[in-house]
Design an enzyme around this catalytic site. Structure first.
Site, short mmCIF file in Angstrom:
data_model
loop_
_atom_site.label_atom_id
_atom_site.label_comp_id
_atom_site.label_asym_id
_atom_site.label_seq_id
_atom_site.Cartn_x
_atom_site.Cartn_y
_atom_site.Cartn_z
N ASP A 283 3.14 -4.76 0.54
CA ASP A 283 2.66 -3.38 0.60
C ASP A 283 3.30 -2.75 1.84
OD1 ASP A 283 1.43 -0.96 0.27
OD2 ASP A 283 -0.56 -1.78 -0.08
C1 BGC Z 1 -0.23 1.63 -0.83
C2 BGC Z 1 0.58 1.17 -2.03
C3 BGC Z 1 1.76 2.08 -2.22
C4 BGC Z 1 2.58 2.08 -0.94
C5 BGC Z 1 3.81 2.97 -1.01
C6 BGC Z 1 0.63 1.80 0.41
O1 BGC Z 1 -0.10 2.42 1.41
O2 BGC Z 1 -1.25 0.69 -0.58
O3 BGC Z 1 -0.21 1.15 -3.18
O4 BGC Z 1 2.51 1.68 -3.32
O5 BGC Z 1 1.78 2.56 0.13
O6 BGC Z 1 3.44 4.31 -0.96
#
Ligand code: BGC
Length: 668
Positions: free
Chosen positions: A223
Site C-alpha cells: 500500500d
Molecule cells: C490506499 C489504497 C490506495 C493507495 C493509492 C492508499 O492510501 O489505502 O487503497 O490504492 O493509497 O492511492
C-alpha cells in the site's frame, strides 16, 4: 519475456520501488512501465502520473461503491462493474486498477466500509472474484487489497490487528482465498501489523499463506507508504514498494552489502515484477473498449437499480400519484455518489435534481423540491424551516434524501447515526405529514432507532455512483422492482455490535469476538437487530418450497428448491443458502452463508433454483491439524430470504472415510 539475468544488481534494486507515485521503473527505457491507478468505485487517475494525491484527477464513470455491488447479490453485476471500469482504464491508459478491497466489515464505524463488500467472507470473496474476472477480461490487471486485517481506519498504520489463527483463516483470509482463484495480477499489502509484524514485512502471511497455501501467483505491491523498512519488506516477499521512495535504493543496497538481504531474495521480487510487466504486455490484444461513455453510464444505472435495498414499506411505495414534496441535500445536484479518499471518482456526469427525474417517469404524481435549509448558518434558516414545514403539511407525501456525510478513507465514523440536524429534519417532517419516505445514502449500516417507527418507508440507496438518482427514481415509482439485499447487518445501535465503540489502545486491537463477526455474532447472542444480514423487501412476493438435496460425492451436494412469484409483477429474488453444523467438537457459528442465487421470476411463475455445495461449505479451520477439516455428522441446509428468515430446511449426513476423521468421543 524479460530476463532477470540481463539486469545488474543496481538495476534490480532500482526496480523494487516505483518510478513515481503510479508507475514502475523503466530502467532507462529498458522495461515497459506499468501504470497503476485507483479504484474500486470507478477509475481514479491523476492528471499527471507523478502526482500522488490531489484534485486533478481525470474524469471517469463513477460506479456504485463495492458495498452497493455486494447489495446486488448478483455476480453478473460485479462482472459488469469490473468490465465497465476496465473500459475507462483502457481509454485512459491504466494497466492495473488498484481494486477490489475485500476487507471484512467488522465494525460499521470503519470509514472505508463503502469500499468493501461485506461482513461475510463468502459473499465478499465471491463478488470480488467476479469483479476481478470482469476487469481482467479486458486485459486490465487488478490489485486485491488490503492484505490483511485492515478493518478500521483509526490508527491504520500503527496498530496491530491481533487475531487468532482460526479467525484469520475463516474470516479475514477467506475472501482473499476465494478471490485469488480469479488470478488477480497483484495483491496489495496493508499498512497495519498483524500479530505484531507489519503486513509488508510479514513473511508468514505473504509467502507461506498467500503464495504457498492460497496459491497466489502474481506480484505483491505495498500500500502507498506501507513499507517501513525496504529491505525487510523485500525479504518478506513484498515485491514492489509503492510509491517511489528516495531512500529505498540505499537501504536495500547497504543491506545487500552487509548480507542482510540475499541475491536470491532480491531476485524473487524482481522476477515477480518482471512477470507483471510481461503479463501486462501479453494481455494488450484484449484491451478493447466495449461500452461507449453513454453505455458505461447506463451500466452504472443498471447496477445501482439492483443494489438499492428497500428496508421498510407499509405499502406507500411505489409512489405514482399525488403531490409529493422532496427534500434533503441528497435530492439535489450535490448528491454524494461515493465515499472519499483514494476511491473518490471524478465524474463528468452532471446530476439532475431528483424531482426532475421523478417528474419524467410519467406517473400521476407531481414532485417538487422543498428547500429545508437546516445546517446552513444564516438568518434564512428559520424562515426556510417554517416554509418547509408548511409545504410538508400541504403535500400528500414527503420523500427525504439524507446521508451521514462521514464516510472516507483515513478516518472512521464517530457514530452510525445520521447527523443530529438530519434526524431533526425527519422528526419534523413526520410532525407535519404522516406519509414520510426516507432514502438513505451511505456505505455502511445506519442506526435508525430514533425515527424508523415514525416513517412509512425506508430505502437504503447506498452510494450508487453517477447513476444513483436515475436508479432511485425508477425504484420509487415502481418501474424497477427493488431486489437488493443487505450485505451487512444493521444493528439497533453501535453498542449492539461486537466491538461497540472500542478502537484498540493505540498499540494493538484484539479481535476478541473471534469468528463471531456480523450475523455470526448476532446469532450467537440471539441479539435483536434492526435489519438482518441478507434482508431486503420487494414489491413482489415469493413462496419457497420443495427443497431437495442430492448427494454427488462425500462432500459435494446439489441443492434445489422452488421459488414462486405470487405477485403480478416480474421480479428478482435473492435466495441465501446457509449451512449449520449441528454437533461439533469445536465452536461453530449457528449458520454460515455458503451459496446464493439471484433469479428473475416472472409474475405468477415458479422457478427451480439449483446451487452446489462442496467441501468448503462444511469445513472449519482446525488449528491442531493445521488444515481445513470436515467432521462427520449431521448438517442442516437452510434456505432463506435473509439470515433471519429461513424458509426451508433439509438435514444431511456427511460420512467421510474413517481415516480422514479424528475421534469424536461423546459426539457419536
Ligand atoms: C490506499 C489504497 C490506495 C493507495 C493509492 C492508499 O492510501 O489505502 O487503497 O490504492 O493509497 O492511492
Amino acid at each position: 519475456m524479460y530476463d532477470l539475468k540481463k539486469l545488474s544488481i543496481d538495476e534490480k534494486i532500482t526496480l523494487l520501488t516505483g518510478a513515481d507515485s503510479w508507475r514502475t521503473e523503466s530502467l532507462n527505457s529498458k522495461l515497459r512501465q506499468v501504470f497503476v491507478s485507483d479504484g474500486p468505485s470507478g477509475l481514479r487517475m491523476m492528471g499527471d502520473p507523478s502526482q500522488e494525491y490531489g484534485n486533478t484527477t481525470k474524469t471517469a464513470t463513477a460506479m456504485p461503491t463495492l458495498s452497493m455491488i455486494a447489495n446486488t447479490w448478483n455476480t453478473d453485476m460485479a462482472f459488469l462493474d469490473g468490465e465497465t471500469i476496465a473500459d475507462d482504464c483502457v481509454e485512459k491508459g491504466a494497466d492495473i486498477l488498484l481494486a477490489p478491497g475485500v476487507n471484512i466489515k467488522r465494525t460499521p464505524l470503519n470509514g472505508r466500509n463503502f469500499e468493501y463488500f461485506s461482513e461475510d467472507p463468502f459473499l465478499a470473496g465471491t463478488m470480488a472474484k467476479s469483479f476481478i474476472q470482469g476487469v481482467q477480461s479486458k486485459g486490465v490487471g487488478t490489485s486485491l487489497k488490503h492484505y490483511l486485517a485492515n478493518n478500521r481506519e483509526y490508527n491504520r498504520c500503527w496498530q496491530t490487528s491481533e487475531i487468532d489463527e482460526r479467525t484469520i483463516r475463516e474470516i479475514y483470509l477467506k475472501p482473499f482465498e476465494i478471490a485469488i482463484s480469479a488470478n488477480p495480477y497483484t495483491v496489495m499489502c496493508s499498512y497495519n501489523p498483524i500479530n505484531g509484524v507489519y503486513a509488508s514485512e510479514n513473511k508468514y502471511f505473504l509467502k507461506d499463506v498467500l503464495r504457498d497455501d492460497l496459491g497466489f501467483k502474481g506480484t505483491v505491491i505495498s500500500d502507498w507508504g506501507a513499507v517501513y523498512s525496504p529491505y525487510k519488506a523485500h525479504k518478506a516477499t513484498t515485491d514492489l514498494q509503492m510509491p517511489h521512495d528516495d531512500n529505498a535504493f540505499n537501504d536495500i543496497k547497504s543491506a545487500y552489502e552487509k548480507g542482510l538481504i540475499l541475491q536470491d531474495e532480491i531476485d524473487f521480487c524482481v522476477s515477480n515484477i518482471l512477470k507483471l510487466i510481461d503479463r501486462v504486455e501479453s494481455e494488450q490484444p484484449k484491451r478493447k473498449i466495449s461500452y461507449s461513455v453513454e453505455k458505461r453510464h447506463q451500466n452504472a444505472v443498471d447496477i445501482a437499480k439492483e443494489g438499492i435495498v428497500l428496508l421498510k414499506n407499509d405499502g406507500i411505495l411505489p409512489l405514482n400519484k399525488g403531490n409529493i414534496a422532496v427534500s434533503g441535500e441528497m435530492a439535489t445536484e450535490n448528491v454524494i455518489t461515493g465515499g472519499g479518499g483514494s476511491a473518490k471518482v471524478s465524474s463528468a456526469f452532471k446530476q439532475l435534481p431528483l424531482t426532475d427525474l421523478l417528474n419524467k417517469e410519467n406517473t400521476n404524481a407531481k414532485f417538487h423540491y422543498v428547500k429545508d435549509g437546516r445546517g446552513i448558518n444564516d438568518d434564512f434558516v428559520a424562515w426556510n424551516l417554517k416554509k418547509a414545514s408548511m409545504d410538508f403539511y400541504n403535500s400528500d407525501a414527503v420523500i427525504l434524501c439524507v446521508t451521514d456525510y462521514e464516510e472516507k478513507e483515513g478516518k472512521d465514523r464517530y457514530s452510525i447515526k445520521l447527523p443530529v440536524l438530519t434526524e431533526e429534519l425527519i422528526l419534523d417532517a413526520v410532525k407535519y405529514n404522516p406519509n414520510v419516505i426516507v432514502c438513505v445514502y451511505a456505505g455502511s449500516s445506519v442506526d435508525m432507532s430514533s425515527w424508523i417507527d415514525k416513517v412509512r418507508a425506508v430505502v437504503f440507496v447506498g452510494f450508487g455512483g453517477e447513476g444513483c438518482q436515475e436508479a432511485l427514481s425508477s425504484v420509487l415509482v415502481g418501474k424497477t422492482c427493488p431486489s437488493g439485499k443487505l450485505s451487512e447487518t444493521f444493528p439497533l445501535s453501535i453498542q449492539d455490535t461486537p466491538t461497540k465503540t472500542f478502537r484498540g489502545n493505540g498499540f494493538y486491537e484484539t479481535y476478541s469476538e473471534g469468528i463471531f463477526v456480523g450475523y455470526r455474532y448476532y446469532d450467537l447472542y440471539k441479539k435483536e437487530v434492526l435489519f438482518p444480514f441478507g434482508f431486503g423487501l420487494s414489491y413482489a412476493s415469493f413462496e419457497y418450497s420443495n427443497v431437495n438435496v442430492k448427494k454427488l460425492s462425500d462432500t459435494d451436494f446439489e441443492v434445489s428448491f422452488d421459488i414462486e412469484n405470487t405477485s403480478d409483477i416480474d421480479a428478482k429474488e435473492v435466495s441465501e443458502i446457509y449451512v449449520k453444523d449441528v454437533f461439533s467438537m469445536v465452536s461453530r457459528p449457528e449458520k454460515e452463508l455458503k451459496a446464493f442465487s439471484k433469479n428473475l421470476i416472472k409474475a405468477r411463475q415458479k422457478k427451480t433454483v439449483k446451487v452446489n455445495l462442496d467441501f468448503s461449505s462444511f469445513a472449519y479451520y482446525n488449528v491442531s491439524l493445521k488444515r481445513w477439516h470436515v467432521e462427520n455428522g449431521t448438517f442442516e441446509i437452510l434456505i432463506g430470504s435473509s439470515a433471519n428468515d429461513i424458509k426451508l430446511k433439509q438435514k444431511i449426513e456427511i460420512s467421510l472415510p474413517d481415516d480422514t476423521q479424528q475421534s469424536q468421543k461423546g459426539l457419536e
